[in-house]
Design an enzyme around this catalytic site. Structure first.
Site, short mmCIF file in Angstrom:
data_model
loop_
_atom_site.label_atom_id
_atom_site.label_comp_id
_atom_site.label_asym_id
_atom_site.label_seq_id
_atom_site.Cartn_x
_atom_site.Cartn_y
_atom_site.Cartn_z
N ASP A 45 44.80 8.61 18.23
CA ASP A 45 44.85 10.02 17.43
C ASP A 45 43.70 10.20 16.47
O ASP A 45 43.27 11.11 16.07
CB ASP A 45 46.27 10.00 16.96
CG ASP A 45 47.37 10.19 17.96
OD1 ASP A 45 47.12 10.72 19.02
OD2 ASP A 45 48.21 9.63 17.58
N GLY A 46 43.56 8.95 15.62
CA GLY A 46 42.30 8.97 14.51
C GLY A 46 41.16 9.64 15.19
O GLY A 46 40.33 10.21 14.40
N ASN A 124 46.11 17.64 11.29
CA ASN A 124 47.43 17.15 11.02
C ASN A 124 48.18 17.90 9.58
O ASN A 124 49.23 18.38 9.76
CB ASN A 124 47.35 15.64 10.71
CG ASN A 124 47.54 14.81 12.30
OD1 ASN A 124 47.93 15.37 13.17
ND2 ASN A 124 47.49 13.89 12.09
N ARG A 150 57.21 17.08 -9.97
CA ARG A 150 56.53 15.74 -10.71
C ARG A 150 57.09 14.80 -9.56
O ARG A 150 58.16 14.59 -9.10
CB ARG A 150 57.05 15.46 -12.00
CG ARG A 150 56.81 14.25 -12.40
CD ARG A 150 57.07 14.01 -13.91
NE ARG A 150 55.81 13.20 -14.53
CZ ARG A 150 55.33 13.03 -15.66
NH1 ARG A 150 55.62 14.09 -16.28
NH2 ARG A 150 54.49 12.27 -15.84
N ASP A 152 55.00 11.80 -6.51
CA ASP A 152 54.07 11.14 -5.83
C ASP A 152 53.02 12.21 -5.32
O ASP A 152 51.68 12.01 -5.22
CB ASP A 152 54.39 10.12 -5.04
CG ASP A 152 54.79 8.68 -5.39
OD1 ASP A 152 55.16 8.66 -6.48
OD2 ASP A 152 55.36 7.78 -4.68
P1 NAD Z 1 45.82 5.28 10.77
O1 NAD Z 1 45.17 4.78 11.72
O2 NAD Z 1 46.68 4.87 9.77
O3 NAD Z 1 46.90 6.34 11.84
C1 NAD Z 1 47.89 6.34 11.34
C2 NAD Z 1 49.04 6.65 12.50
O4 NAD Z 1 49.37 7.79 12.84
C3 NAD Z 1 48.64 6.13 13.92
O5 NAD Z 1 49.76 5.29 14.63
C4 NAD Z 1 48.32 7.44 14.66
O6 NAD Z 1 48.52 7.35 16.26
C5 NAD Z 1 49.34 8.42 14.08
N1 NAD Z 1 49.18 9.78 14.24
C6 NAD Z 1 48.04 10.53 13.93
N2 NAD Z 1 47.99 11.86 14.31
C7 NAD Z 1 49.58 11.91 14.54
C8 NAD Z 1 50.18 13.06 14.92
N3 NAD Z 1 49.75 14.24 15.11
N4 NAD Z 1 51.48 12.72 15.67
C9 NAD Z 1 51.96 11.62 15.50
N5 NAD Z 1 51.40 10.39 15.00
C10 NAD Z 1 50.03 10.64 14.84
O7 NAD Z 1 45.01 6.48 10.16
P2 NAD Z 1 44.07 7.59 10.84
O8 NAD Z 1 43.63 7.06 12.09
O9 NAD Z 1 42.81 7.60 9.76
O10 NAD Z 1 44.89 8.85 10.67
C11 NAD Z 1 45.29 9.75 9.82
C12 NAD Z 1 46.55 10.19 9.85
O11 NAD Z 1 47.46 9.02 9.46
C13 NAD Z 1 46.75 11.36 8.90
O12 NAD Z 1 46.64 12.53 9.43
C14 NAD Z 1 48.40 11.11 8.63
O13 NAD Z 1 49.20 12.07 9.27
C15 NAD Z 1 48.50 9.72 9.04
N6 NAD Z 1 49.10 8.81 8.05
C16 NAD Z 1 50.46 8.39 8.10
C17 NAD Z 1 51.24 8.13 6.97
C18 NAD Z 1 52.55 7.60 6.99
O14 NAD Z 1 53.33 8.22 8.14
N7 NAD Z 1 53.13 7.22 6.00
C19 NAD Z 1 50.32 7.81 5.69
C20 NAD Z 1 49.06 8.04 5.62
C21 NAD Z 1 48.53 8.64 6.78
#
Ligand code: NAD
Length: 272
Positions: A45-46, A124, A150, A152
């Protein structure tokens, strides 16, 4: 058919990229990184997030398709062993002869800083968070004060992003046919001064949300996989964009089936 491949860069993805180029050449497809009709993302996905931001300036002329070299992704739904089948589908269909596409909404954000105004699209979500301390911000909806936040941070996601960060925040999963955005709180503090709704909210098209942080805070702005720290953000306006992303669909893969397979693990009917 002009195409380009965006690889995650690991050995498996790069190997598959070379195979793709070889087979695509045999099928008469043209590698054209400047003006692709289709962008093939190979990785996870990234990788699709990277591909989107690389070709965000051509959304009206380009569609996207994802192959996964790890586990099933939300954007990467073709398997490595299906590569030849995918190339067959891509090569035999063009935007003019009925390539099937689905169009998903995006979030537009307009960031006003002391340096000026710039606009971005998120596939996203975008988030705004405090770095050393909590984010303190006023949230307006359609120019009316809504709440004093207020906590995170705040996450504003697209429907297709509702299964990503938004889901971890307890937001609802939204079908990507809906032209909406979702606002979710990240660990809000609630007391007599700062009081937030606590639930995530879904705004329709033509509505907008303004986040006005207290001046001078050190803030982290994330846009999909991209992040930057800034102290000069005056406000951020978000709304559903008039532009959409187009995914090439050569076979049905219903959203709710994708949700089930990704989060519940059932590839077939659990009773069957
Ligand atoms: P990453 O490699 O840490 O990916 C995070 C996870 O998010 C991976 O498992 C990926 O498959 C999944 N993912 C990405 N888009 C998705 C979607 N539309 N639906 C379901 N799963 C999805 O980080 P990255 O590759 O740089 O991806 C960035 C994304 O990570 C951000 O857009 C954000 O949505 C996600 N993210 C999630 C969290 C969390 O869930 N706590 C925190 C930070 C970022």
């Amino acid at each position: 058919m002009n195409y380009v491949v965006v690889s995650r860069g690991d050995d498996d993805s790069n190997r598959m990229m070379h195979t793709f180029h070889h087979l695509a050449g045999i099928r008469g497809m043209t590698l054209n990184p400047e003006e692709p009709d289709i962008v093939i993302s190979i990785g996870g996905d990234g990788t699709m997030l990277q591909a989107f931001h690389l070709y965000v300036h051509r959304l009206d002329r380009t569609s996207f398709v994802g192959i996964h070299t790890g586990h099933l992704g939300f954007f990467a739904d073709w398997k490595a062993i299906e590569l030849e089948q995918l190339i067959e589908c891509v090569a035999s269909s063009t935007p003019d002869n009925g390539m099937r596409q689905v169009h998903y909404p995006l979030v537009e954000l307009e960031i006003v800083t002391s340096q000026g105004t710039r606009t971005h699209l998120a596939l996203n979500e975008f988030t705004l968070k405090g770095v050393e301390s909590t984010l303190v911000a006023q949230i307006n909806i359609n120019d009316d004060l809504f709440e004093k936040f207020r906590g995170d941070g705040i996450c504003i996601s697209t429907p297709i992003g509702s299964t990503a960060y938004n889901k971890s925040l307890g937001g609802a999963l939204l079908h990507p046919s809906l032209d909406v955005l979702q606002i979710a709180e990240i660990a809000s503090i609630n007391n007599r001064v700062y009081r937030t709704l606590g639930s995530s909210m879904v705004l329709p098209k033509h509505h907008h949300c303004d986040i006005t942080p207290r001046p001078g805070q050190n803030l982290l702005l994330t846009l999909d996989h991209i992040s930057e720290q800034r102290r000069d953000i005056l406000s951020i306006r978000s709304r559903v964009s008039t532009q959409k992303i187009s995914f090439a669909r050569y076979r049905p893969f219903p959203f709710w089936r994708r949700v089930r397979e990704a989060f519940l693990g059932y590839e077939t009917n659990p009773d069957g």
